[in-house]
Design an enzyme around this catalytic site. Structure first.
Site, short mmCIF file in Angstrom:
data_model
loop_
_atom_site.label_atom_id
_atom_site.label_comp_id
_atom_site.label_asym_id
_atom_site.label_seq_id
_atom_site.Cartn_x
_atom_site.Cartn_y
_atom_site.Cartn_z
N MET A 1 11.49 24.57 3.18
CA MET A 1 10.87 23.77 2.12
C MET A 1 11.91 23.00 1.29
O MET A 1 11.69 21.85 0.93
CB MET A 1 10.03 24.67 1.20
CG MET A 1 9.23 23.88 0.18
SD MET A 1 8.32 24.91 -0.97
CE MET A 1 6.94 25.43 0.00
N ARG B 1 -11.28 -0.48 14.98
CA ARG B 1 -11.13 0.30 13.76
C ARG B 1 -12.05 -0.35 12.73
O ARG B 1 -13.18 0.06 12.58
CB ARG B 1 -9.65 0.31 13.35
CG ARG B 1 -9.27 1.47 12.49
CD ARG B 1 -7.77 1.52 12.23
NE ARG B 1 -7.25 0.31 11.60
CZ ARG B 1 -6.00 0.17 11.16
NH1 ARG B 1 -5.13 1.16 11.30
NH2 ARG B 1 -5.60 -0.94 10.59
N LYS C 1 0.84 -1.21 0.00
CA LYS C 1 0.00 0.00 0.00
C LYS C 1 0.88 1.25 0.00
O LYS C 1 2.08 1.18 0.27
CB LYS C 1 -0.92 -0.01 1.22
CG LYS C 1 -0.18 -0.04 2.55
CD LYS C 1 -1.15 -0.26 3.72
CE LYS C 1 -0.40 -0.40 5.02
NZ LYS C 1 -1.30 -0.72 6.14
N TYR D 1 14.55 30.22 9.29
CA TYR D 1 13.26 30.83 9.64
C TYR D 1 13.05 30.82 11.15
O TYR D 1 13.31 29.81 11.81
CB TYR D 1 12.12 30.05 8.98
CG TYR D 1 12.01 30.25 7.50
CD1 TYR D 1 11.75 31.51 6.97
CD2 TYR D 1 12.14 29.17 6.63
CE1 TYR D 1 11.64 31.69 5.58
CE2 TYR D 1 12.01 29.34 5.26
CZ TYR D 1 11.77 30.61 4.74
OH TYR D 1 11.65 30.78 3.39
C1 LIG Z 1 -0.54 -1.85 6.71
C2 LIG Z 1 -1.11 -3.12 7.16
C3 LIG Z 1 -0.29 -4.23 7.43
C4 LIG Z 1 1.21 -4.14 7.42
O1 LIG Z 1 1.64 -3.63 8.66
P1 LIG Z 1 3.19 -3.44 9.01
O2 LIG Z 1 3.19 -2.94 10.41
O3 LIG Z 1 3.70 -2.42 8.05
O4 LIG Z 1 3.83 -4.76 8.83
C5 LIG Z 1 -0.89 -5.42 7.75
N1 LIG Z 1 -2.23 -5.53 7.83
C6 LIG Z 1 -3.06 -4.49 7.60
C7 LIG Z 1 -4.52 -4.67 7.73
C8 LIG Z 1 -2.53 -3.25 7.27
O5 LIG Z 1 -3.34 -2.22 7.06
#
Ligand SMILES: *Cc1c(COP(=O)(O)O)cnc(C)c1O
Length: 359
Positions: free
Chosen positions: A303, A130, A35, A255
């Site tokens: 930046m 969640r 992802k 800054y």
């Molecule tokens: C992102 C995610 C993972 C991977 O988690 P890591 O901590 O990066 O290994 C596994 N399962 C779900 C549902 C996730 O959203």
């Protein structure tokens, strides 16, 4: 001349890290979690590096469909499932598996007319609150799902809230496992459980599939270093000193004039800023490596530039090599200084650094 800022992505490190998943949980199949553009490493690169994975898991539906179009033939899993009913036919057509986590998704699936049967991962909320069905509602959800003719297989999935902290006082892994095992006892089909921290710290968990993300990129959940787990950082962010300022005691930098010199000193200006993905909130003292010597950030990150203390770096000059994170400087160290996690820094890498691929 191009700006000297580069993000080096090491595909062999990613392959090596995948092999650590295999040796940690030799009996489980592995979804490589890709992802967020493979945690900032590039989805297309991840597909090459994780060619041996049993499947790819992600969030983005358009990317999932594209994976099929570009030839990935093994399973693909959407970790959050789908969002709108009209996405379902295309997912089914492309044989993309997805999570079902709530009654709204269930109802859309019940009504859908699909070109091919689908594999569903029924998500349980075992304590994270969640996504997913509570253990008490899980059997009912399972029965509802199993009555849908276009559902070919049902897998059981949950996510740990605290797998990096084995003795978490509120929601320990052991309690989530107890709830999950209780609610899925006797159900036919595969279990899909552990993220990176669970793979590394709780390899005894019995599961058919694991879901490693951060560890594949050489990031470490929880306190230990990549080395201690046998992982290798896959992303390195490097730049150069583009100007040197010799400042006097009492002079300030950047800054807000946040940093004031306590004595005459030398400041290096580095071509890397928050528009590149370096965290603006990183405070004075955040580690930076210049010509192999560890020094510290001073002044506010802007930046396009940041400034470092060159006092410990003998012979530093315009063109001196700067490492912001990578194999010598774990991204977690920078993240902790900035009050965040390595995950966020990886994902926040912008498109501006020139990417160098090691393969
Ligand atoms: C992102 C995610 C993972 C991977 O988690 P890591 O901590 O990066 O290994 C596994 N399962 C779900 C549902 C996730 O959203």
């Amino acid at each position: 001349m191009t700006r000297p800022l580069t993000a080096t992505i090491d595909l062999n490190a990613m392959r090596h890290n995948f092999s650590v998943v295999r040796s940690s949980v030799p009996n489980a199949k592995a979804w490589a979690v890709v992802k967020a553009d493979a945690y900032g490493h590039g989805l297309e690169r991840a597909v090459r590096a994780f060619a041996d994975a049993d499947g790819l898991a992600l969030i983005e539906i358009d990317h999932a469909i594209n994976l099929r179009k570009t030839g990935w033939q093994k399973p693909i899993l959407l970790l959050e499932g789908f969002f709108k009913a009209d996405e379902l036919p295309e997912l089914a057509e492309n044989e993309i598996s997805f999570a079902v986590a709530c009654d709204e998704q269930m109802a859309m699936l019940e009504k859908a007319v699909l070109p091919k049967p689908v594999n569903v991962h029924l998500k349980m909320n075992s304590g994270m609150n969640r996504l997913g069905y509570l253990p008490s509602a899980y059997r009912t959800a399972y029965e509802r799902l199993s009555r849908i003719p276009s559902v070919k297989s049902i897998s059981y999935m949950t996510h740990f809230a605290n797998s990096e902290d084995p003795s978490h006082p509120k929601v320990p892994v052991s309690e989530q496992l107890r709830r999950f095992d209780g609610a899925t006892a006797g159900l036919p089909g595969e279990r899909n459980l552990s993220n990176s921290a669970a793979i590394l710290l709780h390899p005894y968990i019995r599961t058919d599939w694991v879901r490693p993300g951060i560890m594949l990129y050489g990031g470490t959940p929880g306190g230990k270093s990549a080395e201690e787990y046998g992982l290798i950082a896959a992303m390195s962010l490097d730049s150069e000193i583009i100007q040197i300022q010799n400042i006097r005691k009492g002079d300030s930098v950047g800054y807000g004039s946040l940093f004031t010199a306590e004595a005459d000193m030398t400041i290096g200006v580095v071509a890397c800023g928050y528009a590149d993905g370096y965290p603006r909130v990183a405070p004075e003292g955040t580690p930076v490596i210049v010509d192999g010597v560890r020094t510290r950030l001073v002044g506010r990150v802007s930046m396009d530039m940041l400034t470092v203390d060159l006092t410990p770096v003998k012979g530093a000059h315009v063109g001196s090599k700067v490492n912001l994170w990578g194999k010598e400087l774990p991204i977690e160290e920078v993240a902790v200084a900035a009050g965040t996690v390595g995950y966020e820094l990886m994902c926040a890498l912008s498109s501006r650094p020139q990417v160098i691929e090691l393969d």
